[in-house]
Each structure stands twice: as structure tokens, then as C-alpha cells.
Motif scaffolding. Structure first.
Motif, short mmCIF file in Angstrom:
data_model
loop_
_atom_site.label_atom_id
_atom_site.label_comp_id
_atom_site.label_asym_id
_atom_site.label_seq_id
_atom_site.Cartn_x
_atom_site.Cartn_y
_atom_site.Cartn_z
N THR A 290 0.80 -1.23 0.00
CA THR A 290 0.00 0.00 0.00
C THR A 290 0.83 1.28 0.00
O THR A 290 0.25 2.36 0.04
N ASP A 291 2.14 1.19 -0.06
CA ASP A 291 2.96 2.40 0.05
C ASP A 291 3.12 3.16 -1.27
O ASP A 291 3.74 4.22 -1.31
N GLY A 292 2.57 2.62 -2.35
CA GLY A 292 2.61 3.32 -3.63
C GLY A 292 3.93 3.23 -4.37
O GLY A 292 4.10 3.85 -5.43
N ILE A 293 4.88 2.45 -3.85
CA ILE A 293 6.19 2.30 -4.50
C ILE A 293 6.19 1.02 -5.32
O ILE A 293 5.89 -0.05 -4.81
N ARG A 294 6.53 1.16 -6.60
CA ARG A 294 6.72 -0.01 -7.45
C ARG A 294 8.19 -0.39 -7.37
O ARG A 294 9.07 0.43 -7.61
N GLY B 9 9.26 4.39 -11.34
CA GLY B 9 8.31 5.50 -11.30
C GLY B 9 7.96 5.97 -12.69
O GLY B 9 8.55 5.53 -13.68
N THR B 10 7.02 6.88 -12.76
CA THR B 10 6.61 7.42 -14.06
C THR B 10 7.73 8.25 -14.68
O THR B 10 7.78 8.42 -15.89
#
Length: 145
Positions: free
Chosen positions: A73-77, A107-108
């Protein structure tokens, strides 16, 4: 099981190879689960009393479940790139691996190298002949988690 670690250059016996394959599958599967956003599924690879050691912190039980859930859930890929693990069969039911690991955040705006670490994993084989991860120690060699 009477597996013996082979002499360098000597062919391994089948029991040794089975243990090695099972343990190395756990290493790669655990990293793949984290990378694919399914870190809590890695709990199935641990013994009931399994531990994750990060620096001086030992995480187990509910804290281990929470730490893995946080990865989802931390949003880090993340992308973990393991090197070839070193495998040692300590007894017929206990094994150890050491793996040099590169960690990247995706990241993007591109890929960001984060850390080079050493994973030291200890495995035990239960009475059903299933190998499980009993302790993973992560030592950061460069960068940060």
C-alpha cells in the motif's frame, strides 16, 4: 534424506539438488511477490515463527504481516534483481543462502536505483518435507531501502 554438499566440481546428489531448488524457488518467489504488489502472500513462504531482520530490528508475527502489507500500500513499485545465490545445506533439514540483491524503485519519471543488499536466508524443512523460510536477514551494502 542424506544429502551432502558436493565437492566443488563434483556432481551433486539428487537430494541436495532438490533442497537447493526448493530453497532458491523461495528466494525468487518472495521477491517476485513483493515486486508484483502481493507481498503478504510471501507469508506463506515463512515458518510460523519466521523472522525478517533489517539492521538491528527483528520483525516477526503480526509485525511481519504488517510490514509486508505496508509494501502493498505504500505506492512504490519495486524491482528486485537478485544475483546468483550461494547455497549451503547445513543439515538434511536446514539450509542457508546468501544473495546479493539490487533494488530499484520504478516510477513514471524513470527507474531509480535504491540499494545493493545482501540477503542471508535460513530455511528449514518440516515433517511434510516442505522447505520454509525461517529467517531473512537483509544487510544494506550501499544506498538505502
Amino acid at each position: 534424506m542424506t544429502a551432502q554438499a558436493p565437492v566443488v566440481g563434483q556432481e551433486s546428489d539428487v537430494d541436495f539438488l532438490k533442497a537447493r531448488t526448493a530453497c532458491l524457488d523461495i528466494v525468487t518467489t518472495s521477491l517476485r511477490l513483493v515486486d508484483s504488489g502481493q507481498a503478504t502472500k510471501a507469508l506463506e513462504l515463512f515458518t510460523d515463527d519466521g523472522e525478517l531482520v533489517l539492521g538491528n530490528t527483528v520483525i516477526s508475527g503480526d509485525a511481519l504481516r504488517a510490514a509486508l502489507a505496508q509494501r502493498e500500500t505504500d505506492g512504490i513499485r519495486r524491482l528486485h534483481l537478485p544475483g546468483e545465490p550461494l547455497f549451503r545445506l547445513l543439515t538434511p533439514d536446514v539450509a542457508k543462502t546468501e544473495t546479493v540483491l539490487q533494488l530499484f524503485h520504478l516510477g513514471t519519471d524513470g527507474t531509480s536505483p535504491r540499494a545493493v543488499s545482501r540477503l542471508t536466508d535460513r530455511f528449514v524443512r518440516d515433517e511434510q518435507h516442505v522447505w520454509r523460510l525461517s529467517r531473512r536477514t537483509t544487510t544494506i551494502l550501499a544506498g538505502s531501502a
